[in-house]
Design a protein around this motif. Structure first.
Motif, PDB file in Angstrom:
ATOM      1  N   VAL A  73      20.465 -22.885  17.720  1.00  0.00           N
ATOM      2  CA  VAL A  73      21.012 -21.905  18.379  1.00  0.00           C
ATOM      3  C   VAL A  73      22.445 -21.639  17.773  1.00  0.00           C
ATOM      4  CG1 VAL A  73      21.876 -21.140  20.717  1.00  0.00           C
ATOM      5  CG2 VAL A  73      19.549 -22.392  20.451  1.00  0.00           C
ATOM      6  N   GLN A  74      22.978 -22.738  17.695  1.00  0.00           N
ATOM      7  CA  GLN A  74      24.620 -22.732  16.971  1.00  0.00           C
ATOM      8  C   GLN A  74      24.491 -22.227  15.578  1.00  0.00           C
ATOM      9  OE1 GLN A  74      26.245 -26.763  16.986  1.00  0.00           O
ATOM     10  NE2 GLN A  74      26.072 -27.053  19.041  1.00  0.00           N
ATOM     11  N   ALA A  75      23.579 -22.166  14.726  1.00  0.00           N
ATOM     12  CA  ALA A  75      23.325 -21.713  13.440  1.00  0.00           C
ATOM     13  C   ALA A  75      23.296 -20.326  13.561  1.00  0.00           C
ATOM     14  CB  ALA A  75      22.026 -22.465  12.823  1.00  0.00           C
ATOM     15  N   VAL A  76      22.146 -19.814  14.494  1.00  0.00           N
ATOM     16  CA  VAL A  76      21.784 -18.365  14.740  1.00  0.00           C
ATOM     17  C   VAL A  76      23.159 -17.749  15.381  1.00  0.00           C
ATOM     18  CG1 VAL A  76      20.534 -16.837  16.106  1.00  0.00           C
ATOM     19  CG2 VAL A  76      19.161 -18.733  15.053  1.00  0.00           C
ATOM     20  N   GLN A  77      23.867 -18.251  16.143  1.00  0.00           N
ATOM     21  CA  GLN A  77      25.018 -17.504  16.618  1.00  0.00           C
ATOM     22  C   GLN A  77      26.234 -17.422  15.521  1.00  0.00           C
ATOM     23  OE1 GLN A  77      25.447 -16.296  20.165  1.00  0.00           O
ATOM     24  NE2 GLN A  77      26.672 -15.189  18.614  1.00  0.00           N
ATOM     25  N   GLY A  78      26.197 -18.542  14.810  1.00  0.00           N
ATOM     26  CA  GLY A  78      27.207 -18.637  13.641  1.00  0.00           C
ATOM     27  C   GLY A  78      26.670 -17.672  12.866  1.00  0.00           C
ATOM     28  N   ALA A  79      25.455 -17.240  12.341  1.00  0.00           N
ATOM     29  CA  ALA A  79      25.300 -16.177  11.362  1.00  0.00           C
ATOM     30  C   ALA A  79      25.385 -14.934  12.067  1.00  0.00           C
ATOM     31  CB  ALA A  79      23.537 -16.280  11.185  1.00  0.00           C
ATOM     32  N   LEU A  80      25.014 -14.789  13.442  1.00  0.00           N
ATOM     33  CA  LEU A  80      25.402 -13.516  14.084  1.00  0.00           C
ATOM     34  C   LEU A  80      26.912 -13.216  14.111  1.00  0.00           C
ATOM     35  CD1 LEU A  80      23.180 -13.702  17.178  1.00  0.00           C
ATOM     36  CD2 LEU A  80      22.825 -12.255  15.149  1.00  0.00           C
ATOM     37  N   ASP A  81      27.596 -13.990  14.181  1.00  0.00           N
ATOM     38  CA  ASP A  81      29.199 -14.072  14.465  1.00  0.00           C
ATOM     39  C   ASP A  81      29.779 -13.513  12.820  1.00  0.00           C
ATOM     40  OD1 ASP A  81      29.134 -14.511  16.970  1.00  0.00           O
ATOM     41  OD2 ASP A  81      29.922 -16.521  16.636  1.00  0.00           O
ATOM     42  N   ASP A  82      29.203 -14.332  11.998  1.00  0.00           N
ATOM     43  CA  ASP A  82      29.447 -14.100  10.442  1.00  0.00           C
ATOM     44  C   ASP A  82      29.079 -12.681  10.087  1.00  0.00           C
ATOM     45  OD1 ASP A  82      30.565 -16.912  10.623  1.00  0.00           O
ATOM     46  OD2 ASP A  82      28.930 -17.456   9.113  1.00  0.00           O
ATOM     47  N   ALA A  83      28.126 -12.256  10.751  1.00  0.00           N
ATOM     48  CA  ALA A  83      27.696 -10.916  10.337  1.00  0.00           C
ATOM     49  C   ALA A  83      28.217  -9.855  11.158  1.00  0.00           C
ATOM     50  CB  ALA A  83      26.069 -10.641  10.324  1.00  0.00           C
ATOM     51  N   GLY A  84      29.178 -10.192  12.123  1.00  0.00           N
ATOM     52  CA  GLY A  84      29.447  -9.280  12.975  1.00  0.00           C
ATOM     53  C   GLY A  84      28.417  -8.357  13.787  1.00  0.00           C
ATOM     54  N   ALA A  85      27.443  -8.983  13.953  1.00  0.00           N
ATOM     55  CA  ALA A  85      26.245  -8.434  14.476  1.00  0.00           C
ATOM     56  C   ALA A  85      26.400  -7.821  16.172  1.00  0.00           C
ATOM     57  CB  ALA A  85      25.004  -9.409  14.743  1.00  0.00           C
ATOM     58  N   ARG A  86      25.874  -6.796  16.356  1.00  0.00           N
ATOM     59  CA  ARG A  86      26.093  -6.123  17.265  1.00  0.00           C
ATOM     60  C   ARG A  86      24.789  -5.820  18.434  1.00  0.00           C
ATOM     61  NH1 ARG A  86      30.839  -7.242  17.647  1.00  0.00           N
ATOM     62  NH2 ARG A  86      32.548  -5.666  17.365  1.00  0.00           N
ATOM     63  N   ASP A  87      24.923  -5.743  19.526  1.00  0.00           N
ATOM     64  CA  ASP A  87      23.745  -5.418  20.509  1.00  0.00           C
ATOM     65  C   ASP A  87      23.765  -3.888  20.747  1.00  0.00           C
ATOM     66  OD1 ASP A  87      25.666  -4.849  22.467  1.00  0.00           O
ATOM     67  OD2 ASP A  87      25.391  -6.594  23.651  1.00  0.00           O
ATOM     68  N   GLY A  88      22.784  -3.305  21.498  1.00  0.00           N
ATOM     69  CA  GLY A  88      22.735  -2.073  21.725  1.00  0.00           C
ATOM     70  C   GLY A  88      23.803  -1.389  22.465  1.00  0.00           C
ATOM     71  N   SER A  89      24.851  -1.913  23.264  1.00  0.00           N
ATOM     72  CA  SER A  89      25.460  -1.278  23.698  1.00  0.00           C
ATOM     73  C   SER A  89      27.145  -1.343  22.729  1.00  0.00           C
ATOM     74  CB  SER A  89      26.299  -1.674  24.996  1.00  0.00           C
ATOM     75  OG  SER A  89      26.759  -3.263  24.860  1.00  0.00           O
ATOM     76  N   GLY A  90      26.956  -1.868  21.580  1.00  0.00           N
ATOM     77  CA  GLY A  90      28.056  -2.087  20.498  1.00  0.00           C
ATOM     78  C   GLY A  90      28.619  -3.217  20.726  1.00  0.00           C
ATOM     79  N   GLY A  91      28.436  -4.092  21.647  1.00  0.00           N
ATOM     80  CA  GLY A  91      29.254  -5.377  21.869  1.00  0.00           C
ATOM     81  C   GLY A  91      28.674  -6.504  20.687  1.00  0.00           C
ATOM     82  N   PRO A  92      29.256  -7.729  20.872  1.00  0.00           N
ATOM     83  CA  PRO A  92      28.702  -8.747  19.853  1.00  0.00           C
ATOM     84  C   PRO A  92      27.719  -8.994  20.315  1.00  0.00           C
ATOM     85  CG  PRO A  92      31.012  -9.333  20.798  1.00  0.00           C
ATOM     86  CD  PRO A  92      30.571  -7.818  21.345  1.00  0.00           C
ATOM     87  N   SER A  93      26.573  -9.354  19.531  1.00  0.00           N
ATOM     88  CA  SER A  93      25.318 -10.200  19.575  1.00  0.00           C
ATOM     89  C   SER A  93      25.462 -11.690  20.171  1.00  0.00           C
ATOM     90  CB  SER A  93      24.282 -10.073  18.800  1.00  0.00           C
ATOM     91  OG  SER A  93      23.897  -8.760  18.578  1.00  0.00           O
ATOM     92  N   ARG A  94      25.055 -12.002  21.091  1.00  0.00           N
ATOM     93  CA  ARG A  94      25.239 -13.294  21.924  1.00  0.00           C
ATOM     94  C   ARG A  94      23.682 -14.004  22.312  1.00  0.00           C
ATOM     95  NH1 ARG A  94      29.515 -14.124  19.768  1.00  0.00           N
ATOM     96  NH2 ARG A  94      31.375 -13.219  20.353  1.00  0.00           N
TER      97      ARG A  94
END
Length: 162
Positions: free
Chosen positions: A7-28
């Protein structure tokens, strides 16, 4: 309690990519109360359409890993996909093959957070949803994102896979 290393690795990859959810906020990454091993179970737990679940399926494509992010509403046409890709054998990967190439277990394979890059196809059917949900590295973890973000954060290619 510290989140699982996957989970930490996935969240780190999402953060590093600046991944967004459907509302434009950060993917968590979110932890659900129970493991969700199927798209139907995930959709039920999240209160979304089963088609909005992005299943992360690992295939053995002539001994190389292939990640297919497919809508939970249908199954991958392996024969058709093999022909499109020009591979001789395309089959669901064994649990050992999946773990070796993703560091994750079947039922929790995320689109990101792997030891190395994987060739990735993203089901065009996911484009029909404003927000899609993908696994977060373990069977009880999920995260929201969009079709466009899945393409971007995985360097995936759009494909009709059903």
């Amino acid at each position: 309690m510290q989140p699982h290393p996957n989970v930490q690795a996935v969240q780190g990859a999402l953060d590093d990519a600046g991944a967004r959810d459907g509302s434009g906020g950060p993917s968590r990454v979110r932890l659900l109360p129970e493991a969700v091993h199927t798209a139907a179970a995930a959709a039920d737990a999240l209160g979304v359409a089963v088609g909005a679940i992005a299943n992360s399926l690992i295939f053995d494509a002539d001994d190389a890993p292939l990640l297919v992010l497919t809508s939970g509403a249908h199954r991958v046409d392996t024969a058709g996909l093999a022909a499109t890709l020009g591979v001789t054998h395309l089959r669901r990967a064994s649990p050992d093959f999946v773990r070796r190439h993703t560091g994750q277990v079947i039922g929790g394979v995320a689109p990101v957070g792997h030891p190395g890059p994987l060739r990735t196809l993203v089901d065009t059917a996911l484009a029909g949803y404003d927000e899609v949900w993908a696994a977060g590295g373990v069977p009880q973890a999920v995260f929201p994102t969009t079709y466009a973000e899945l393409l971007r954060i995985t360097a995936g290619n759009p494909a009709e896979v059903a």
